[in-house]
Design a protein around this motif. Sequence first.
Motif, PDB file in Angstrom:
ATOM      1  N   ILE A   1      45.762   4.165 -29.828  1.00  0.00           N
ATOM      2  CA  ILE A   1      44.364   4.437 -29.489  1.00  0.00           C
ATOM      3  C   ILE A   1      43.547   4.716 -30.748  1.00  0.00           C
ATOM      4  CG2 ILE A   1      42.838   6.116 -28.358  1.00  0.00           C
ATOM      5  CD1 ILE A   1      45.061   6.208 -26.113  1.00  0.00           C
ATOM      6  N   ARG A   2      44.082   5.539 -31.649  1.00  0.00           N
ATOM      7  CA  ARG A   2      43.359   5.836 -32.895  1.00  0.00           C
ATOM      8  C   ARG A   2      43.107   4.556 -33.697  1.00  0.00           C
ATOM      9  NH1 ARG A   2      47.188   9.988 -33.057  1.00  0.00           N
ATOM     10  NH2 ARG A   2      48.248   9.048 -34.838  1.00  0.00           N
ATOM     11  N   GLN A   3      44.125   3.684 -33.766  1.00  0.00           N
ATOM     12  CA  GLN A   3      43.977   2.434 -34.517  1.00  0.00           C
ATOM     13  C   GLN A   3      42.959   1.514 -33.842  1.00  0.00           C
ATOM     14  OE1 GLN A   3      45.442   1.725 -37.608  1.00  0.00           O
ATOM     15  NE2 GLN A   3      43.867   0.131 -37.518  1.00  0.00           N
ATOM     16  N   ALA A   4      42.986   1.454 -32.526  1.00  0.00           N
ATOM     17  CA  ALA A   4      42.035   0.614 -31.787  1.00  0.00           C
ATOM     18  C   ALA A   4      40.601   1.075 -32.065  1.00  0.00           C
ATOM     19  CB  ALA A   4      42.338   0.665 -30.288  1.00  0.00           C
ATOM     20  N   VAL A   5      40.376   2.384 -32.053  1.00  0.00           N
ATOM     21  CA  VAL A   5      39.043   2.917 -32.340  1.00  0.00           C
ATOM     22  C   VAL A   5      38.632   2.553 -33.765  1.00  0.00           C
ATOM     23  CG1 VAL A   5      37.683   5.035 -32.619  1.00  0.00           C
ATOM     24  CG2 VAL A   5      39.201   4.780 -30.631  1.00  0.00           C
TER      25      VAL A   5
ATOM     26  N   LYS B   1      38.769   2.193 -23.704  1.00  0.00           N
ATOM     27  CA  LYS B   1      38.222   3.073 -22.670  1.00  0.00           C
ATOM     28  C   LYS B   1      39.138   3.216 -21.451  1.00  0.00           C
ATOM     29  CE  LYS B   1      33.914   3.925 -20.198  1.00  0.00           C
ATOM     30  NZ  LYS B   1      32.541   3.485 -19.978  1.00  0.00           N
ATOM     31  N   PRO B   2      39.789   2.142 -20.956  1.00  0.00           N
ATOM     32  CA  PRO B   2      40.653   2.301 -19.782  1.00  0.00           C
ATOM     33  C   PRO B   2      41.885   3.189 -20.021  1.00  0.00           C
ATOM     34  CG  PRO B   2      40.109  -0.011 -20.120  1.00  0.00           C
ATOM     35  CD  PRO B   2      39.658   0.736 -21.342  1.00  0.00           C
ATOM     36  N   LEU B   3      42.225   3.430 -21.277  1.00  0.00           N
ATOM     37  CA  LEU B   3      43.421   4.214 -21.590  1.00  0.00           C
ATOM     38  C   LEU B   3      43.154   5.715 -21.663  1.00  0.00           C
ATOM     39  CD1 LEU B   3      44.927   1.949 -24.401  1.00  0.00           C
ATOM     40  CD2 LEU B   3      45.409   1.898 -21.947  1.00  0.00           C
TER      41      LEU B   3
ATOM     42  N   TRP C   1      37.023   9.604 -23.681  1.00  0.00           N
ATOM     43  CA  TRP C   1      36.428   8.426 -24.312  1.00  0.00           C
ATOM     44  C   TRP C   1      35.020   8.748 -24.819  1.00  0.00           C
ATOM     45  CZ3 TRP C   1      37.017   4.068 -26.706  1.00  0.00           C
ATOM     46  CH2 TRP C   1      35.923   3.208 -26.862  1.00  0.00           C
ATOM     47  N   THR C   2      34.216   9.389 -23.974  1.00  0.00           N
ATOM     48  CA  THR C   2      32.845   9.731 -24.343  1.00  0.00           C
ATOM     49  C   THR C   2      32.817  10.688 -25.531  1.00  0.00           C
ATOM     50  OG1 THR C   2      32.171   9.435 -22.044  1.00  0.00           O
ATOM     51  CG2 THR C   2      30.666  10.671 -23.445  1.00  0.00           C
ATOM     52  N   TYR C   3      33.695  11.680 -25.511  1.00  0.00           N
ATOM     53  CA  TYR C   3      33.752  12.679 -26.583  1.00  0.00           C
ATOM     54  C   TYR C   3      34.127  12.028 -27.914  1.00  0.00           C
ATOM     55  CZ  TYR C   3      34.677  17.438 -28.425  1.00  0.00           C
ATOM     56  OH  TYR C   3      34.654  18.615 -29.128  1.00  0.00           O
ATOM     57  N   ILE C   4      35.152  11.178 -27.884  1.00  0.00           N
ATOM     58  CA  ILE C   4      35.583  10.479 -29.111  1.00  0.00           C
ATOM     59  C   ILE C   4      34.439   9.620 -29.644  1.00  0.00           C
ATOM     60  CG2 ILE C   4      37.078   8.612 -29.946  1.00  0.00           C
ATOM     61  CD1 ILE C   4      39.276   9.781 -28.118  1.00  0.00           C
ATOM     62  N   ASP C   5      33.764   8.920 -28.734  1.00  0.00           N
ATOM     63  CA  ASP C   5      32.675   8.037 -29.142  1.00  0.00           C
ATOM     64  C   ASP C   5      31.494   8.832 -29.705  1.00  0.00           C
ATOM     65  OD1 ASP C   5      31.635   5.341 -29.315  1.00  0.00           O
ATOM     66  OD2 ASP C   5      30.277   5.882 -27.669  1.00  0.00           O
ATOM     67  N   GLU C   6      31.094   9.882 -29.003  1.00  0.00           N
ATOM     68  CA  GLU C   6      29.939  10.684 -29.447  1.00  0.00           C
ATOM     69  C   GLU C   6      30.216  11.410 -30.755  1.00  0.00           C
ATOM     70  OE1 GLU C   6      28.922  13.246 -26.202  1.00  0.00           O
ATOM     71  OE2 GLU C   6      27.977  11.631 -25.055  1.00  0.00           O
TER      72      GLU C   6
END
Length: 192
Positions: free
Chosen positions: A163-167, A174-176, A182-187
């Motif tokens: 997940i970290r690498q994908a980001v 997002k589905p994972l 997801w929102t927190y990581i993105d924001e």
Amino acid sequence: MKIGLYFGTFNPIHIGHLVIANHMAEYSDLDQIWLVVTPHNPFKKKSTLLNNHDRLEMVYQATKDYEKLEASDIEFNLPQPSYTINTLTYLLEKHPKHEFSLIMGEDNLKGFHKWKNNDIILENHDIYVYPRISEGKTENQLLNHPKIHRIDAPIMEISSTFIRQAVRDGKSCKPLLPEYVWTYIDEMNFYK
């Protein structure tokens, strides 16, 4: 009350963690599962971790709608690095009426002999083991130990590392992740 301790850096927590924790809560004799956010695993590099507060917040938000799952920061105030035996000793002193068990994947059971005071842990605590497909069947003598309980949980091949690498790569994973995570990581612009 019988509490299952599911330790992890949860960097970040993902749906695989939730599926396993919920399965243990529903399909074993454990009454509750505490997802223990570890501040520093002696076997992992500390530099790759988000700060303790952010990881705890994600676990809290991901588990708040599950009656039998609870986020725990119990190790945040214990000496570092945190060893499971020290955490168990502390928990037993703080909650003498609870019975504490460990939850781990088969891959971790293979390395259990390297854990500090593993013999004392095994003597005093049950261990609930879930399968990991990447490891194949574990040919481990411990699987026959009376304190080891193999739970046929769904096999979840999702990793926080992936997940970290994908980001970092700008991919949507997002589905994972639970929606809040997801929102927190993105924001917060984490892992980029």
